[in-house]
Design a protein around this motif. Structure first.
Motif, PDB file in Angstrom:
ATOM      1  N   GLU B  28      12.392  37.082  67.967  1.00 37.81           N
ATOM      2  CA  GLU B  28      11.395  38.149  67.874  1.00 37.81           C
ATOM      3  C   GLU B  28      11.425  38.680  66.446  1.00 37.81           C
ATOM      4  O   GLU B  28      12.495  38.955  65.912  1.00 37.81           O
ATOM      5  N   ILE B  29      10.256  38.786  65.826  1.00 37.76           N
ATOM      6  CA  ILE B  29      10.216  39.331  64.471  1.00 37.76           C
ATOM      7  C   ILE B  29      10.056  40.843  64.559  1.00 37.76           C
ATOM      8  O   ILE B  29       9.224  41.340  65.310  1.00 37.76           O
ATOM      9  N   VAL B  30      10.904  41.551  63.821  1.00 41.68           N
ATOM     10  CA  VAL B  30      10.836  43.009  63.793  1.00 41.68           C
ATOM     11  C   VAL B  30      10.414  43.389  62.386  1.00 41.68           C
ATOM     12  O   VAL B  30      11.149  43.140  61.433  1.00 41.68           O
ATOM     13  N   GLN B  31       9.194  43.906  62.252  1.00 42.55           N
ATOM     14  CA  GLN B  31       8.752  44.295  60.923  1.00 42.55           C
ATOM     15  C   GLN B  31       8.074  45.652  60.967  1.00 42.55           C
ATOM     16  O   GLN B  31       6.928  45.766  61.387  1.00 42.55           O
ATOM     17  N   PRO B  32       8.804  46.686  60.514  1.00 41.55           N
ATOM     18  CA  PRO B  32       8.149  47.991  60.417  1.00 41.55           C
ATOM     19  C   PRO B  32       6.997  47.896  59.418  1.00 41.55           C
ATOM     20  O   PRO B  32       7.051  47.065  58.504  1.00 41.55           O
ATOM     21  N   GLY B  33       5.976  48.718  59.604  1.00 43.20           N
ATOM     22  CA  GLY B  33       4.810  48.685  58.721  1.00 43.20           C
ATOM     23  C   GLY B  33       5.175  48.686  57.252  1.00 43.20           C
ATOM     24  O   GLY B  33       4.532  48.026  56.448  1.00 43.20           O
ATOM     25  N   LYS B  34       6.213  49.428  56.897  1.00 42.60           N
ATOM     26  CA  LYS B  34       6.572  49.542  55.475  1.00 42.60           C
ATOM     27  C   LYS B  34       7.957  48.979  55.186  1.00 42.60           C
ATOM     28  O   LYS B  34       8.534  49.239  54.136  1.00 42.60           O
ATOM     29  N   GLY B  35       8.525  48.242  56.117  1.00 44.77           N
ATOM     30  CA  GLY B  35       9.921  47.841  55.927  1.00 44.77           C
ATOM     31  C   GLY B  35      10.164  46.346  55.848  1.00 44.77           C
ATOM     32  O   GLY B  35       9.270  45.535  56.017  1.00 44.77           O
ATOM     33  N   GLN B  36      11.429  46.025  55.588  1.00 42.58           N
ATOM     34  CA  GLN B  36      11.907  44.652  55.525  1.00 42.58           C
ATOM     35  C   GLN B  36      11.790  43.990  56.905  1.00 42.58           C
ATOM     36  O   GLN B  36      12.070  44.617  57.910  1.00 42.58           O
ATOM     37  N   ALA B  37      11.397  42.706  56.919  1.00 40.96           N
ATOM     38  CA  ALA B  37      11.309  41.984  58.185  1.00 40.96           C
ATOM     39  C   ALA B  37      12.670  41.427  58.595  1.00 40.96           C
ATOM     40  O   ALA B  37      13.467  41.020  57.747  1.00 40.96           O
ATOM     41  N   PHE B  38      12.914  41.459  59.897  1.00 41.22           N
ATOM     42  CA  PHE B  38      14.121  40.867  60.476  1.00 41.22           C
ATOM     43  C   PHE B  38      13.720  39.983  61.649  1.00 41.22           C
ATOM     44  O   PHE B  38      12.644  40.155  62.216  1.00 41.22           O
ATOM     45  N   ARG B  40      15.055  39.219  65.358  1.00 36.87           N
ATOM     46  CA  ARG B  40      15.988  39.611  66.407  1.00 36.87           C
ATOM     47  C   ARG B  40      16.130  38.398  67.331  1.00 36.87           C
ATOM     48  O   ARG B  40      15.171  38.017  67.992  1.00 36.87           O
ATOM     49  N   PHE B  56      18.847  38.823  62.136  1.00 34.31           N
ATOM     50  CA  PHE B  56      18.920  38.121  60.857  1.00 34.31           C
ATOM     51  C   PHE B  56      17.905  38.710  59.893  1.00 34.31           C
ATOM     52  O   PHE B  56      16.736  38.858  60.246  1.00 34.31           O
ATOM     53  N   LYS B  57      18.356  39.004  58.685  1.00 33.55           N
ATOM     54  CA  LYS B  57      17.407  39.416  57.646  1.00 33.55           C
ATOM     55  C   LYS B  57      16.457  38.253  57.391  1.00 33.55           C
ATOM     56  O   LYS B  57      16.885  37.101  57.302  1.00 33.55           O
ATOM     57  N   SER B  58      15.169  38.571  57.291  1.00 30.40           N
ATOM     58  CA  SER B  58      14.170  37.537  57.061  1.00 30.40           C
ATOM     59  C   SER B  58      14.495  36.787  55.779  1.00 30.40           C
ATOM     60  O   SER B  58      14.814  37.389  54.759  1.00 30.40           O
TER      61      SER B  58
END
Lengths: 328, 189
Positions: B28-38, B40, B56-58
């Motif tokens: 699952e990709i976790v990407q806040p609108g203004k943040g770094q993608a990870f 999960r 994992f850090k993208s």
């Protein structure tokens, strides 16, 4: 030669959902019409792109007669052209249209999605949060609204005081205590550890709540929001609907020089990370310089597909759009 | 060694984590609108079978794991190892107790099993969905009960114990579902 497999042409969303979608768009326009906020439709193909480090803009090649091939950028939000309109004296306005952000295709995000963005002259952070709550009150009637300052959430859900100033170790230890395993983050990268506490510990808890306004973001995450008078936080808020990011608003940064400094810093950060630099919107910077900065205003960007998901209790964004990215 | 970047993550991808082979169950990709993608990631450790989560850090890379699932014929147990053979190449493999685990009780000589090989070594063995085994011990039960309404424990030739209907007797061959450990029917001779 065997014939090509028959394409699945039918919409992924039930037709009833598309009717609800049309009603939602109508409702949003009516909300602004009643307040004398005019609709604008900024261009989709721009010479410039958002240099925000974590946004991934898409681009297209255009053949311009007499000019030749030129790369144009699809908007990640209509912010820059609308701010040019504000500098030109347009006043309160909103845009309702598609924007593009590369990088994820899932139940919560599509590379192409619909955004509502609006700007209101003279409103400060509190006033624009009030208006956002009024809009959401109409679109999501009965949803309970709560407001928390950013650091209060860290204290409540992660036991972290001083979320604005705490060092990396505090956030890292909170992740360890919560049993969250992480790969690839430098031990001293406090901004990333803080973000992880937010997305991995706090946001899942917000899923138990209805509409949660989180205001007063760290200055490092100001984007183009103004800072508080004491410089401790950004005058920025986010709204979560059932734990899902729904809207992001600012009391807007006004000073032209500050825009140029932030754009330059983001492109420098992109260079340092090996990411492509983005062409800076010189027209926006010129507009800000010529008009003595942006008029005092506040603006909000809201994910319309996610708002419809919240309205319908739907948990997959692909079922609230006529054709999902995979079927477009 | 081949590597995978987080943007290549997908369900079923096999990779090494802390030197152990794992398979991605959910990404699952976790990407806040203004943040770094990870990313999960929920994954299964193929050695222990445990399901775990890691963020994992993208852009992070993981090493690919040389893991393949292959159909092998079970030959025999020598007291320490379970021996298998590729029915086409005739290549032989020996699986340890750690790889076979609880499935030892469902291994029937000549049966084709699915064996997971890591760097050519068996790390997991999946028996066929149904196996036929002989009853070596069970109470005589009620002779007249042929409807199979009741049940009793029976020990099979491999040591497995299953609930069987009362009419099943010592020496009968029975078909058992290896996933549920439940009796299916008497085998026809």
């Amino acid at each position: 030669m065997s014939p090509a497999p028959r394409s699945d042409w039918r919409p992924g969303a039930p037709l009833e959902t598309l009717k609800k979608r049309a009603q939602l768009l109508k409702g949003l326009r009516a909300f602004f019409d009643a307040r004398g906020v005019m609709e604008v439709d900024p261009p989709l193909l721009s010479r410039a792109a958002a240099p925000d480090v974590h946004l991934r803009s898409l681009s297209v090649e255009v053949q311009r007669p007499g000019v030749g091939s030129e790369r144009r950028w699809l908007p990640t939000s209509p912010e820059y052209p609308i701010k040019r309109l504000l500098c030109a004296g347009l006043g309160d306005c909103y845009a309702l249209g598609h924007v593009f952000r590369d990088g994820d295709e899932s139940s919560r995000h599509q590379p192409e999605f619909m955004m509502l963005e609006w700007y209101r002259l003279g409103l400060d952070l509190d006033a624009i949060m009030d208006e956002t709550a009024a809009l959401l009150g109409e679109m999501l009637p009965g949803w309970r609204v709560e407001r928390h300052r950013y650091d209060e959430l860290f204290a409540e859900f992660a036991g972290i005081k001083e979320a604005y100033e705490a060092p990396a170790s505090v956030f890292r230890q909170a992740m360890e205590a919560a049993g969250k395993s992480v790969a690839g983050v430098d031990a001293e990268d406090r901004l990333l550890w803080r973000q992880l506490v937010l997305t991995e510990i706090i946001e899942p808890r917000l899923a138990e709540r209805e509409l949660v306004f989180v205001w007063g973001w760290p200055v490092e995450e100001a984007a183009l929001a103004a800072l508080s008078a004491d410089g401790r936080m950004a005058l920025r808020f986010e709204v979560y609907a059932g734990g899902l990011e729904l809207a992001n608003g600012y009391q807007e940064l006004r000073e032209a020089g500050a825009y140029r400094r932030r754009f330059t810093a983001w492109n420098a950060e992109r260079r340092a990370r090996g990411l492509p630099e983005m062409p800076v919107d010189e027209a926006l910077l010129a507009a800000l310089e010529d008009s003595g900065g942006l008029p005092a205003c506040a603006g909000v960007a809201l994910g319309v597909d996610r708002l419809l998901m919240a309205q319908l209790g739907e948990n997959d964004i692909r079922r609230v759009v006529p054709f999902a990215f995979g079927e477009a | 060694m081949a590597t995978y970047s987080t943007n290549e993550f997908r369900n079923g991808l096999k990779f090494l984590l802390d030197g152990q082979p794992c398979v991605i169950i959910n990404n699952e990709i976790v990407q806040p609108g203004k943040g770094q993608a990870f990313n999960r990631v929920k994954y299964r450790n193929l050695i222990t079978g445990r399901v775990l989560e890691k963020t994992f850090k993208s852009g992070e890379k993981v090493e690919a794991a040389d893991v393949v699932d292959t159909d092998l014929q079970y030959l025999y147990n020598d007291g320490e190892f379970w021996h298998f053979m590729d029915p086409e190449s005739f290549e032989q493999y020996q699986a340890s107790e750690a790889a076979v685990g609880d499935n030892a009780k469902w291994l029937v000589e000549q049966d084709i099993c699915n064996v997971t090989l890591w760097n050519g070594e068996p790390i997991a063995v999946t028996p066929p969905k149904q196996v036929t085994l002989e009853v070596v011990e069970t109470d005589p039960g009620l002779k007249g009960d042929t409807a199979g309404t009741g049940g009793k424990p029976a020990t099979l030739s491999t040591g497995a114990v299953v609930q069987v209907p009362l009419f099943v007797q010592i020496g009968d061959k029975v078909i058992v579902n290896t996933q549920t450990g439940e009796y299916v029917s008497r085998a026809k001779e």
